[in-house]
Design an enzyme around this catalytic site. Structure first.
Site, PDB file in Angstrom:
ATOM      1  N   GLY A 111      13.454  31.495 -56.695  1.00 30.82           N
ATOM      2  CA  GLY A 111      13.512  32.635 -57.608  1.00 30.82           C
ATOM      3  C   GLY A 111      12.476  33.698 -57.298  1.00 30.82           C
TER       4      GLY A 111
ATOM      5  N   LEU B  47       9.435  33.618 -56.611  1.00 26.16           N
ATOM      6  CA  LEU B  47       8.419  33.338 -55.593  1.00 26.16           C
ATOM      7  C   LEU B  47       8.925  33.650 -54.181  1.00 26.16           C
ATOM      8  CD1 LEU B  47       7.051  29.993 -57.039  1.00 26.16           C
ATOM      9  CD2 LEU B  47       5.658  32.026 -56.590  1.00 26.16           C
TER      10      LEU B  47
ATOM     11  N   GLU C 122      35.179  37.263 -44.933  1.00 27.35           N
ATOM     12  CA  GLU C 122      34.314  36.218 -44.397  1.00 27.35           C
ATOM     13  C   GLU C 122      34.634  34.831 -44.952  1.00 27.35           C
ATOM     14  OE1 GLU C 122      32.700  36.897 -41.948  1.00 27.35           O
ATOM     15  OE2 GLU C 122      32.188  39.015 -42.002  1.00 27.35           O
TER      16      GLU C 122
END
Length: 295
Positions: A9, A11, A210
């Site tokens: 998250g 960090l 993709e």
């Protein structure tokens, strides 16, 4: 003592609390482990210890850094009233598997898990809230002809130029019925591609092309060099289940070469030609290159 820490998250790189890991060593920015990611009641996500996959980054950290992260995550020790519980989990990376600390929301705080985050990636979740994103294409999406044929070339008219993704290598690890497709893997190398500024409607098209919902690729966020400027939080795609490299078909090699020729460096073009013509010996590719040089 040296520890490993998996973060998912705020960090992570370019996120509000990334400064806590400025002195830590980044092992992998394409790491994953078990857990289900949710939006929290504030600006940060929460991770619940449930059967799912969450994507993030793996760092090597010191005890001092771990103490600071314990405080940030509200972890006071095993068996105490924690906001997050600190557990050891296996982390998968391109460099191998690691045993690492992961912070999971305490079961007593489960009301904080508001809404599940799609794709298990907080940075992708945040990026898709924007009206426009920067997209890094390293495979056939460099080729404008494919966009024209699909009738969506108007989404991809804003080309920013040649991008360089450092710390990655190009490979062909996705197996389709007619051969391999392009992928990237963390390595001591670089991958060149084309950078686009695109609206969210283009992102919807890219997810379909993709095969994101089919489990071929997953969206991921990287930093890409554009000239002397580092563009942060750029969207690209990463093969979910990497297999042994497989020779790509001629039409795919042609699309990559055609799209790359107007933007990528001469050195990188030679690398691509060496891959397709010599390493993979793509049928018809050497003749194609010879015909292009006569023009």
């Amino acid at each position: 003592m040296i520890n490993y820490l998996f973060v998912y998250g705020t960090l992570r790189k370019n996120q509000p609390n990334a400064f806590h890991l400025e002195k830590a060593e980044l092992i992998s920015e394409q790491a994953s482990t078990t857990g289900k990611l949710y939006e929290g009641p504030s600006y940060y996500p929460v991770l619940v210890d449930e059967e799912a996959i969450v994507y993030g980054e793996l760092y090597k950290v010191t005890d001092n850094i771990m103490e600071a992260i314990d405080e940030l995550e509200g972890f006071q020790g095993d068996g105490k009233e924690n906001l997050y519980d600190r557990k050891i989990r296996e982390i998968k990376t391109d460099q191998g598997d690691f045993q690492s600390y992961v912070y999971y929301l305490s079961p007593d705080r489960k009301e904080m898990a508001v809404a599940e985050i799609e794709y298990g990636d907080w940075k992708v979740h945040e990026l898709l809230k924007q009206d426009e994103v920067v997209y890094f294409a390293f495979g056939s999406c460099m080729d404008a002809e494919r966009f024209k044929l699909a009738g969506i070339d108007h989404y991809f008219h804003q080309k920013l130029g040649r991008g360089v993704l450092n710390g990655y290598r190009l490979l062909f690890s996705l197996h389709l019925h007619d051969g391999g497709r392009a992928d990237i893997i963390e390595a001591d190398d670089n991958v060149e591609g084309v950078l686009y500024q695109v609206p969210l409607d283009a992102v919807d098209y890219l997810f379909k092309r993709e095969g994101v919902n089919a489990g071929h690729y997953r969206p991921t966020i990287v930093d890409v060099q554009l000239g002397d400027k580092l563009l942060k939080n750029v969207l690209t795609f990463y093969v979910l289940e990497k297999k042994q490299e497989l020779t790509p078909p001629f039409h795919y090699a042609e699309e990559i070469h055609r799209g790359a020729s107007s933007y990528l460096s001469n050195d990188y073009m030679q690398r691509l030609e060496g891959l397709f013509g010599e390493k993979f010996e793509v049928e018809g590719f050497k003749e194609y290159i010879a015909s292009q040089k006569k023009k």
